[in-house]
Design an enzyme around this catalytic site. Structure first.
Site, PDB file in Angstrom:
ATOM      1  N   GLY A 126      90.811  53.436  55.753  1.00 40.59           N
ATOM      2  CA  GLY A 126      89.817  53.568  56.801  1.00 40.59           C
ATOM      3  C   GLY A 126      89.798  52.312  57.657  1.00 40.59           C
ATOM      4  O   GLY A 126      90.000  51.201  57.155  1.00 40.59           O
ATOM      5  N   ALA A 127      89.565  52.496  58.945  1.00 40.80           N
ATOM      6  CA  ALA A 127      89.510  51.352  59.857  1.00 40.80           C
ATOM      7  C   ALA A 127      88.422  50.370  59.442  1.00 40.80           C
ATOM      8  O   ALA A 127      88.580  49.153  59.613  1.00 40.80           O
ATOM      9  CB  ALA A 127      89.274  51.834  61.284  1.00 40.80           C
ATOM     10  N   ASP A 128      87.323  50.888  58.863  1.00 42.84           N
ATOM     11  CA  ASP A 128      86.244  50.000  58.427  1.00 42.84           C
ATOM     12  C   ASP A 128      86.698  49.087  57.296  1.00 42.84           C
ATOM     13  O   ASP A 128      86.293  47.922  57.231  1.00 42.84           O
ATOM     14  CB  ASP A 128      85.008  50.807  58.015  1.00 42.84           C
ATOM     15  CG  ASP A 128      85.284  51.815  56.920  1.00 42.84           C
ATOM     16  OD1 ASP A 128      86.434  52.312  56.808  1.00 42.84           O
ATOM     17  OD2 ASP A 128      84.351  52.143  56.162  1.00 42.84           O
ATOM     18  N   ASP A 188      81.272  47.122  50.205  1.00 43.67           N
ATOM     19  CA  ASP A 188      80.508  47.839  51.229  1.00 43.67           C
ATOM     20  C   ASP A 188      79.700  48.915  50.515  1.00 43.67           C
ATOM     21  O   ASP A 188      80.268  49.854  49.966  1.00 43.67           O
ATOM     22  CB  ASP A 188      81.464  48.450  52.249  1.00 43.67           C
ATOM     23  CG  ASP A 188      80.767  49.080  53.441  1.00 43.67           C
ATOM     24  OD1 ASP A 188      79.528  49.264  53.402  1.00 43.67           O
ATOM     25  OD2 ASP A 188      81.461  49.403  54.417  1.00 43.67           O
ATOM     26  N   THR A 234      77.201  55.156  51.852  1.00 51.63           N
ATOM     27  CA  THR A 234      77.399  56.490  51.290  1.00 51.63           C
ATOM     28  C   THR A 234      78.367  56.395  50.123  1.00 51.63           C
ATOM     29  O   THR A 234      78.157  56.981  49.066  1.00 51.63           O
ATOM     30  CB  THR A 234      77.953  57.449  52.366  1.00 51.63           C
ATOM     31  OG1 THR A 234      77.027  57.478  53.451  1.00 51.63           O
ATOM     32  CG2 THR A 234      78.141  58.838  51.800  1.00 51.63           C
ATOM     33  N   THR A 259      60.859  59.556  34.803  1.00 48.99           N
ATOM     34  CA  THR A 259      62.095  59.980  35.464  1.00 48.99           C
ATOM     35  C   THR A 259      62.417  59.160  36.718  1.00 48.99           C
ATOM     36  O   THR A 259      63.554  58.690  36.861  1.00 48.99           O
ATOM     37  CB  THR A 259      62.043  61.486  35.787  1.00 48.99           C
ATOM     38  OG1 THR A 259      61.861  62.199  34.564  1.00 48.99           O
ATOM     39  CG2 THR A 259      63.321  61.952  36.460  1.00 48.99           C
TER      40      THR A 259
END
Length: 166
Positions: A10-12, A32, A35, A87
């Site tokens: 990935g470019a990132d 990083d 997500t 929980t």
């Protein structure tokens, strides 16, 4: 780029690695946390030597919620302890502290496998970085805008080269 197929990166990932080298030198590791959690490392010769990708904390929570009927939506925040007594607290402990432990363990393994010094700087970026960083044991350098900084650096380096050519 010391990977099998640089076109798959990935470019990132490339941009973050370039920015980390510019800011902290080489070797350097980059984490990083978004997500996905992406951990990459650059050796002393400034070569990106590989990448590890895992689901990020929020994606992990959504995966649990989709797979287990009784997992409630829980706001990700710093856990009170390594074990929860309900929980939501148990999810925070597992997702936040567990994620930090995964990052620490991966960094230890990467440093050992690739003979990088334990003093290798670790640069952390991404939207969930501050949440997880507080639970990590490695010394981490937070760069909120690492990707943007890397893009700027790469752009200015390209413009400089074009200007020198006339």
């Amino acid at each position: 780029l010391k990977v099998d197929d640089p076109a798959q990166l990935g470019a990132d990932i490339v941009t973050n690695a370039a920015a980390a080298v510019k800011l902290y030198g080489a070797p350097v590791a980059v984490v990083d946390v978004g997500t996905a959690t992406v951990i990459s490392a650059v050796n002393g010769q400034k070569a990106l030597i590989g990448v590890a990708i895992a689901p990020g904390p929020a994606a992990s929570l959504e995966g649990l919620r989709a797979s287990a009927a009784l997992i409630p939506y829980t706001e990700l925040s710093a856990p009170a302890a390594a074990l929860g007594k309900n929980t939501p607290d148990a999810l925070r402990a597992g997702l936040v502290t567990g994620h930090a432990c995964m990052i620490d363990g991966m960094l230890d393994r990467i440093f050992t496998e690739y003979s990088l010094p334990q003093s290798t700087p670790v640069v952390v970026t991404g939207g969930l970085a501050p949440l997880v960083m507080a639970e990590c044991r490695h010394e981490l350098k937070h760069e909120e805008h690492l990707t943007l900084w890397g893009l700027w650096h790469m752009y200015t380096a390209t413009v400089s080269v074009k200007n020198k050519k006339g």
